[in-house]
Design a protein around this motif. Structure first.
Motif, short mmCIF file in Angstrom:
data_model
loop_
_atom_site.label_atom_id
_atom_site.label_comp_id
_atom_site.label_asym_id
_atom_site.label_seq_id
_atom_site.Cartn_x
_atom_site.Cartn_y
_atom_site.Cartn_z
N ARG A 1 0.83 -1.22 0.00
CA ARG A 1 0.00 0.00 0.00
C ARG A 1 0.85 1.26 0.00
NH1 ARG A 1 -3.66 -2.52 4.01
NH2 ARG A 1 -5.28 -3.41 2.76
N ASP A 2 1.99 1.19 0.69
CA ASP A 2 2.87 2.36 0.75
C ASP A 2 4.31 1.87 0.55
OD1 ASP A 2 4.20 4.71 1.16
OD2 ASP A 2 3.20 5.19 3.06
N TRP A 3 4.65 1.67 -0.72
CA TRP A 3 5.95 1.07 -1.04
C TRP A 3 7.12 1.95 -0.60
CZ3 TRP A 3 7.33 -3.58 -1.43
CH2 TRP A 3 8.58 -3.93 -1.96
N ASP A 4 6.96 3.27 -0.68
CA ASP A 4 8.04 4.17 -0.25
C ASP A 4 8.34 3.98 1.24
OD1 ASP A 4 8.38 5.22 -2.78
OD2 ASP A 4 6.98 6.89 -2.44
N THR A 5 7.31 3.87 2.04
CA THR A 5 7.51 3.64 3.48
C THR A 5 8.13 2.27 3.71
OG1 THR A 5 5.65 5.07 4.03
CG2 THR A 5 6.34 3.49 5.71
N THR A 6 7.69 1.28 2.95
CA THR A 6 8.26 -0.07 3.08
C THR A 6 9.75 -0.04 2.78
OG1 THR A 6 6.17 -1.14 2.54
CG2 THR A 6 8.17 -2.43 2.16
N LEU A 7 10.14 0.62 1.69
CA LEU A 7 11.56 0.71 1.36
C LEU A 7 12.32 1.45 2.45
CD1 LEU A 7 11.52 1.42 -2.48
CD2 LEU A 7 12.19 -0.69 -1.30
N ALA A 8 11.73 2.50 3.00
CA ALA A 8 12.39 3.25 4.08
C ALA A 8 12.56 2.37 5.31
CB ALA A 8 11.59 4.50 4.43
N LEU A 9 11.55 1.57 5.64
CA LEU A 9 11.65 0.67 6.79
C LEU A 9 12.75 -0.37 6.58
CD1 LEU A 9 7.90 0.10 7.70
CD2 LEU A 9 9.63 1.16 9.15
N PHE A 10 12.80 -0.95 5.39
CA PHE A 10 13.83 -1.96 5.12
C PHE A 10 15.22 -1.33 5.08
CE2 PHE A 10 10.39 -4.81 4.22
CZ PHE A 10 10.91 -6.07 4.43
N THR A 11 15.30 -0.05 4.76
CA THR A 11 16.59 0.64 4.71
C THR A 11 17.03 1.08 6.10
OG1 THR A 11 16.12 1.42 2.48
CG2 THR A 11 17.83 2.60 3.69
N ASP A 12 16.08 1.59 6.90
CA ASP A 12 16.46 2.22 8.16
C ASP A 12 16.16 1.39 9.41
OD1 ASP A 12 17.19 4.44 6.63
OD2 ASP A 12 15.17 5.30 6.78
N GLU A 13 15.07 0.63 9.40
CA GLU A 13 14.64 -0.10 10.60
C GLU A 13 15.03 -1.57 10.58
OE1 GLU A 13 12.52 0.56 13.51
OE2 GLU A 13 13.05 2.61 13.04
N TYR A 14 14.56 -2.24 9.54
CA TYR A 14 14.80 -3.69 9.44
C TYR A 14 16.21 -3.90 8.91
CZ TYR A 14 9.66 -3.46 9.18
OH TYR A 14 8.34 -3.19 9.39
N HIS A 15 16.93 -4.75 9.55
CA HIS A 15 18.30 -5.03 9.12
C HIS A 15 18.38 -6.50 8.71
CE1 HIS A 15 19.38 -1.07 10.53
NE2 HIS A 15 18.76 -1.34 11.67
N VAL A 16 17.89 -6.77 7.52
CA VAL A 16 17.88 -8.14 7.02
C VAL A 16 19.31 -8.54 6.69
CG1 VAL A 16 17.03 -9.66 5.20
CG2 VAL A 16 15.56 -7.86 6.09
N PRO A 17 19.77 -9.64 7.28
CA PRO A 17 21.14 -10.05 7.03
C PRO A 17 21.36 -10.50 5.58
CG PRO A 17 20.03 -11.59 8.52
CD PRO A 17 19.07 -10.49 8.22
N LEU A 18 22.47 -10.14 5.03
CA LEU A 18 22.98 -10.60 3.73
C LEU A 18 22.27 -10.05 2.49
CD1 LEU A 18 23.49 -14.37 4.64
CD2 LEU A 18 25.17 -12.53 4.82
N LEU A 19 21.20 -9.30 2.65
CA LEU A 19 20.46 -8.81 1.48
C LEU A 19 20.43 -7.28 1.46
CD1 LEU A 19 17.30 -11.13 1.45
CD2 LEU A 19 19.33 -11.31 0.01
N PRO A 20 20.54 -6.69 0.27
CA PRO A 20 20.32 -5.25 0.17
C PRO A 20 18.87 -4.93 0.55
CG PRO A 20 21.08 -6.16 -1.93
CD PRO A 20 20.87 -7.31 -0.99
N PRO A 21 18.61 -3.76 1.14
CA PRO A 21 17.26 -3.44 1.60
C PRO A 21 16.18 -3.55 0.52
CG PRO A 21 18.83 -1.82 2.40
CD PRO A 21 19.57 -2.72 1.47
N GLN A 22 16.46 -3.12 -0.71
CA GLN A 22 15.45 -3.17 -1.76
C GLN A 22 15.08 -4.62 -2.09
OE1 GLN A 22 18.27 -1.42 -1.89
NE2 GLN A 22 17.59 0.72 -1.93
N LEU A 23 16.08 -5.47 -2.19
CA LEU A 23 15.82 -6.88 -2.49
C LEU A 23 15.09 -7.55 -1.32
CD1 LEU A 23 16.14 -9.32 -4.35
CD2 LEU A 23 18.41 -9.70 -3.34
N ALA A 24 15.49 -7.23 -0.11
CA ALA A 24 14.82 -7.78 1.07
C ALA A 24 13.35 -7.37 1.09
CB ALA A 24 15.53 -7.33 2.34
N ALA A 25 13.07 -6.11 0.73
CA ALA A 25 11.69 -5.62 0.71
C ALA A 25 10.86 -6.37 -0.33
CB ALA A 25 11.67 -4.12 0.42
#
Length: 154
Positions: free
Chosen positions: A46-70
């Protein structure tokens, strides 16, 4: 002896009733978990920009770039619950959502105890589905025998 026979007969009735509830319980577990993950996926798209921001700033998915993790996380949350609720590739969907579930917990630096408990509960239900399968009320029970019958040598 008659007292023990009555107890055993009563126990057999209880076991038979519980066995009859297994398909409903499996469907309920699949529906509960599928809804939680699917709604999370809908929130993300619903809000892809916020999702990308969360994966970039909040969620720290190991081994994956934030965009791919999202993309992977959102895709998993939208596709796997549909398979799970239908009971089509139920074990695959349960294992895939287990990965999403574990990554979600690991990617948050701080997780509230109530949220962690919810993830543990989802993980427990997913483990049961992965181990025991999606149950009798699943498309897998209809489709899989037809697929495997076509693969058998004549």
């Amino acid at each position: 002896m008659k007292y023990i026979d009555r107890i055993l007969a009563a126990w057999q009735s209880i076991v038979a009733a519980l066995d009859a509830l297994q398909p409903l319980a499996a469907l309920a577990a699949r529906a509960y978990v599928a809804q939680a993950f699917f709604l999370s996926g809908l929130t993300k798209i619903r809000d892809w920009d916020t999702t990308l921001a969360l994966f970039t700033d909040e969620y720290h998915v190991p081994l994956l770039p934030p965009q791919l993790a999202a993309v992977m996380g959102t895709g998993g949350e939208l596709v796997l619950p549909v398979l799970l609720i239908l009971g089509l590739g139920g074990r695959f969907a349960a294992l895939g959502l287990s990965v999403v579930n574990v990554v979600a917990v690991l990617s948050l630096p701080e997780i509230a105890p109530a949220a962690l408990q919810q993830h543990v509960f989802w993980g427990s239900l997913l483990a049961g589905i992965a181990v025991f399968g999606p149950g009798k009320w699943s498309l897998e029970r209809v489709v899989w025998p037809r697929i495997t019958a076509g693969l058998r040598p004549a």
